[in-house]
Scaffold this motif. Structure first.
Motif, PDB file in Angstrom:
ATOM      1  N   ALA A  43     -29.823  -1.736  47.276  1.00 17.49           N
ATOM      2  CA  ALA A  43     -30.578  -1.110  48.031  1.00 17.49           C
ATOM      3  C   ALA A  43     -31.990  -0.185  47.424  1.00 17.49           C
ATOM      4  N   ASP A  44     -31.609  -0.477  45.926  1.00 14.66           N
ATOM      5  CA  ASP A  44     -33.339   0.421  45.384  1.00 14.66           C
ATOM      6  C   ASP A  44     -34.004  -1.446  45.602  1.00 14.66           C
ATOM      7  N   ASP A  45     -33.839  -2.479  45.364  1.00 16.08           N
ATOM      8  CA  ASP A  45     -34.384  -3.558  45.593  1.00 16.08           C
ATOM      9  C   ASP A  45     -34.835  -3.509  47.310  1.00 16.08           C
ATOM     10  N   ALA A  46     -33.820  -3.278  48.235  1.00 16.06           N
ATOM     11  CA  ALA A  46     -34.801  -3.133  49.866  1.00 16.06           C
ATOM     12  C   ALA A  46     -35.396  -2.377  50.035  1.00 16.06           C
ATOM     13  N   ARG A  47     -35.554  -0.761  49.351  1.00 12.87           N
ATOM     14  CA  ARG A  47     -35.963   0.003  49.428  1.00 12.87           C
ATOM     15  C   ARG A  47     -37.790  -0.095  48.924  1.00 12.87           C
ATOM     16  N   GLU A  48     -37.722  -0.818  48.250  1.00 13.33           N
ATOM     17  CA  GLU A  48     -39.499  -0.980  47.232  1.00 13.33           C
ATOM     18  C   GLU A  48     -39.538  -1.770  47.744  1.00 13.33           C
ATOM     19  N   LYS A  49     -39.160  -2.970  48.851  1.00 13.34           N
ATOM     20  CA  LYS A  49     -39.830  -3.654  49.623  1.00 13.34           C
ATOM     21  C   LYS A  49     -40.596  -3.295  51.434  1.00 13.34           C
ATOM     22  N   LEU A  50     -39.398  -2.420  51.443  1.00  8.89           N
ATOM     23  CA  LEU A  50     -40.184  -1.209  52.767  1.00  8.89           C
ATOM     24  C   LEU A  50     -40.660  -0.802  52.782  1.00  8.89           C
ATOM     25  N   ASP A  51     -40.286   0.398  51.250  1.00 12.12           N
ATOM     26  CA  ASP A  51     -41.707   1.716  51.116  1.00 12.12           C
ATOM     27  C   ASP A  51     -43.565   0.269  50.288  1.00 12.12           C
ATOM     28  N   ALA A  52     -43.272  -0.691  50.118  1.00 12.10           N
ATOM     29  CA  ALA A  52     -44.327  -1.552  50.380  1.00 12.10           C
ATOM     30  C   ALA A  52     -44.934  -2.032  51.502  1.00 12.10           C
ATOM     31  N   GLY A  53     -44.378  -1.542  52.495  1.00  7.06           N
ATOM     32  CA  GLY A  53     -44.581  -2.142  53.737  1.00  7.06           C
ATOM     33  C   GLY A  53     -43.717  -2.918  55.123  1.00  7.06           C
ATOM     34  N   ALA A  54     -42.852  -3.329  54.141  1.00  6.13           N
ATOM     35  CA  ALA A  54     -42.098  -4.498  55.016  1.00  6.13           C
ATOM     36  C   ALA A  54     -41.183  -3.670  56.388  1.00  6.13           C
ATOM     37  N   SER A  55     -41.372  -4.514  57.521  1.00  6.86           N
ATOM     38  CA  SER A  55     -40.812  -4.281  58.163  1.00  6.86           C
ATOM     39  C   SER A  55     -39.322  -4.533  58.239  1.00  6.86           C
ATOM     40  N   LEU A  56     -38.749  -5.315  57.682  1.00  5.90           N
ATOM     41  CA  LEU A  56     -37.777  -6.289  58.294  1.00  5.90           C
ATOM     42  C   LEU A  56     -37.487  -7.466  56.833  1.00  5.90           C
ATOM     43  N   LEU A  57     -36.727  -7.231  56.334  1.00  9.14           N
ATOM     44  CA  LEU A  57     -36.212  -8.164  54.798  1.00  9.14           C
ATOM     45  C   LEU A  57     -35.687  -9.543  54.993  1.00  9.14           C
ATOM     46  N   GLN A  58     -34.971 -10.179  54.046  1.00 13.43           N
ATOM     47  CA  GLN A  58     -34.000 -11.242  54.195  1.00 13.43           C
ATOM     48  C   GLN A  58     -33.682 -11.536  52.364  1.00 13.43           C
ATOM     49  N   ILE A  59     -32.962 -12.519  52.605  1.00 14.86           N
ATOM     50  CA  ILE A  59     -31.802 -12.084  51.415  1.00 14.86           C
ATOM     51  C   ILE A  59     -31.490 -13.622  50.931  1.00 14.86           C
ATOM     52  N   TYR A  60     -30.999 -14.223  50.549  1.00 15.60           N
ATOM     53  CA  TYR A  60     -31.244 -15.520  50.057  1.00 15.60           C
ATOM     54  C   TYR A  60     -29.739 -15.704  48.597  1.00 15.60           C
ATOM     55  N   THR A  61     -30.906 -15.486  47.613  1.00 11.97           N
ATOM     56  CA  THR A  61     -30.048 -15.902  45.707  1.00 11.97           C
ATOM     57  C   THR A  61     -29.243 -13.950  45.735  1.00 11.97           C
ATOM     58  N   GLY A  62     -29.758 -13.514  46.160  1.00 14.53           N
ATOM     59  CA  GLY A  62     -28.980 -12.434  46.320  1.00 14.53           C
ATOM     60  C   GLY A  62     -27.407 -12.037  46.709  1.00 14.53           C
ATOM     61  N   PHE A  63     -27.439 -13.087  47.887  1.00 15.80           N
ATOM     62  CA  PHE A  63     -25.480 -13.496  49.008  1.00 15.80           C
ATOM     63  C   PHE A  63     -25.385 -13.913  47.737  1.00 15.80           C
ATOM     64  N   ILE A  64     -25.425 -14.833  47.414  1.00 13.80           N
ATOM     65  CA  ILE A  64     -25.199 -15.840  45.885  1.00 13.80           C
ATOM     66  C   ILE A  64     -23.933 -14.910  44.730  1.00 13.80           C
ATOM     67  N   TYR A  65     -25.040 -13.783  44.067  1.00 18.91           N
ATOM     68  CA  TYR A  65     -24.571 -13.588  43.497  1.00 18.91           C
ATOM     69  C   TYR A  65     -23.950 -12.291  43.665  1.00 18.91           C
ATOM     70  N   GLU A  66     -24.347 -11.615  44.415  1.00 23.41           N
ATOM     71  CA  GLU A  66     -23.581 -10.730  44.789  1.00 23.41           C
ATOM     72  C   GLU A  66     -22.398 -10.479  46.205  1.00 23.41           C
TER      73      GLU A  66
END
Ligand SMILES: Cc1cc2nc3c(=O)[nH]c(=O)nc-3n(C[C@H](O)[C@H](O)[C@H](O)COP(=O)(O)O)c2cc1C
Length: 333
Positions: free
Chosen positions: A298-321
């Protein structure tokens, strides 16, 4: 359970075999529906509206995971707010020789040099149409990521993108123009302004009618500020709808493995966030940004939202988490 039992087992096997195994399982309705109970995201605060589309949460599965659109209903079951399929090219192609995906567990990273293996337009449009007819089309928005055939010259590349855009338009909620994969020779040269203008103009013209779709450009993290600015100018001049930042990086200085290909996962996180921040500032926060690169928590996601992203995507995190990563993130956001 995933990290202690399933992931250690999976990580004993060849990464691409595990990928096919996972996709085969996710095609089975009973399997992904049974995961849905545990993956469910119920956080109305995260609902996001963009381009007139409703996203239950801002986290999507990134392009490259479901290249051939075989598991669309599963992404909704796993709690994703949207899914981006592809990269799709007009004709089927096998991609680069195997092995072509490599794990770097000590860095929570992957290197891949897939080279757009995919079933091609004809097979994929048939599959999408069959899904529509079956009534199992997911309720989440579906983005379609398109690219050029390996054998198509850069001068002719625009035709590939236009052909895929026209054929796939009935199935897409938005299009992502992929000009940033490091694994198709020369592809990233299409990020240069003149080449990009020539590529997008026919799509923009074809996109004027009633069935107009949002079109975004996916960029590499290896561009410098001047190069990003020229992509942004092209986006502005052609009234495109957004940008995806970023694809994988060719900078492998932070990892021990030096396989050819693009690096994704934790080592990419900071660079991709810097690019999101730069784009957001350069455009006064007006251009929608899809942030991707190294999101695990969630911290990684928040960091990108705070930087200005409206939407996010995940690939490698899905493999590891594992399969519940969306719920884990959304519950804490
Ligand atoms: C094995 C693999 C295949 C990928 N294939 C594609 C692709 O076909 N098209 C694309 O635009 N991005 C592709 N990507 C890039 C991802 O969509 C994403 O931009 C990148 O991996 C960074 O996100 P992450 O750190 O969450 O993995 C691929 C990534 C991986 C690891």
């Amino acid at each position: 359970m995933y990290k202690n039992v399933i992931r250690p087992l999976f990580f004993q096997l060849n990464p691409e075999c595990v990928h096919h195994l996972a996709l085969t399982a996710l095609r089975v309705p009973l399997f992904h529906q049974s995961l849905a109970t545990y993956a469910k995201v119920a956080n109305p605060k995260l609902e996001t509206k963009l381009w007139g589309l409703n996203f239950g949460n801002p986290i999507g599965i990134a392009a490259g995971f479901d290249k051939d659109a075989v598991a669309l209903p599963a992404w909704e079951s796993l709690g994703f707010g949207y899914a981006e399929i592809g990269t799709i090219t007009p004709k089927p192609q096998p991609g680069n020789p195997k092995p072509r995906i490599f794990r770097i567990p000590s860095s929570q990273a992957l290197i891949n040099r897939m080279g757009f293996p995919n079933d091609g337009l004809e097979a994929i449009t048939c599959r999408l149409e069959a899904l529509k007819q079956s009534g199992r089309w997911p309720k989440i928005p579906i983005g379609i990521n398109i690219g050029k055939q390996k054998t198509t010259s850069l001068e002719e590349a625009g035709k590939d993108y236009l052909e895929s855009f026209l054929a796939l338009r009935p199935y897409a909620d938005y299009f992502a123009i992929n000009i940033s994969s490091p694994n198709t020779p020369g592809l990233r040269l299409l990020q240069q302004k003149d080449a990009l203008n020539a590529l997008v103009r026919p799509i923009v013209e074809a996109n004027l009618g009633a069935d107009s779709k949002p079109v975004v450009i996916k960029i590499a993290p290896d561009l410098d500020e001047k190069e990003i600015m020229s992509v942004l100018e092209c986006i502005a001049e052609n009234h495109l709808h957004g940008i995806i930042a970023t694809n994988t990086t060719i900078d492998k200085s932070s990892v021990s493995l030096k396989e050819e290909g693009g690096l994704s996962g934790a080592p990419l996180r900071q660079r991709s966030t810097e690019i999101i921040r730069f784009i957001s500032r350069a455009t006064g926060g007006k251009l929608p940004i899809i942030g991707v690169g190294g999101i695990f928590t969630a911290d990684d996601a928040r960091e990108k939202l705070d930087a200005g992203a409206s939407l996010l995507q995940i690939y490698t995190g899905f493999i590891y988490e594992g399969p519940f990563i969306v719920r884990q993130i959304c519950n804490k956001l």
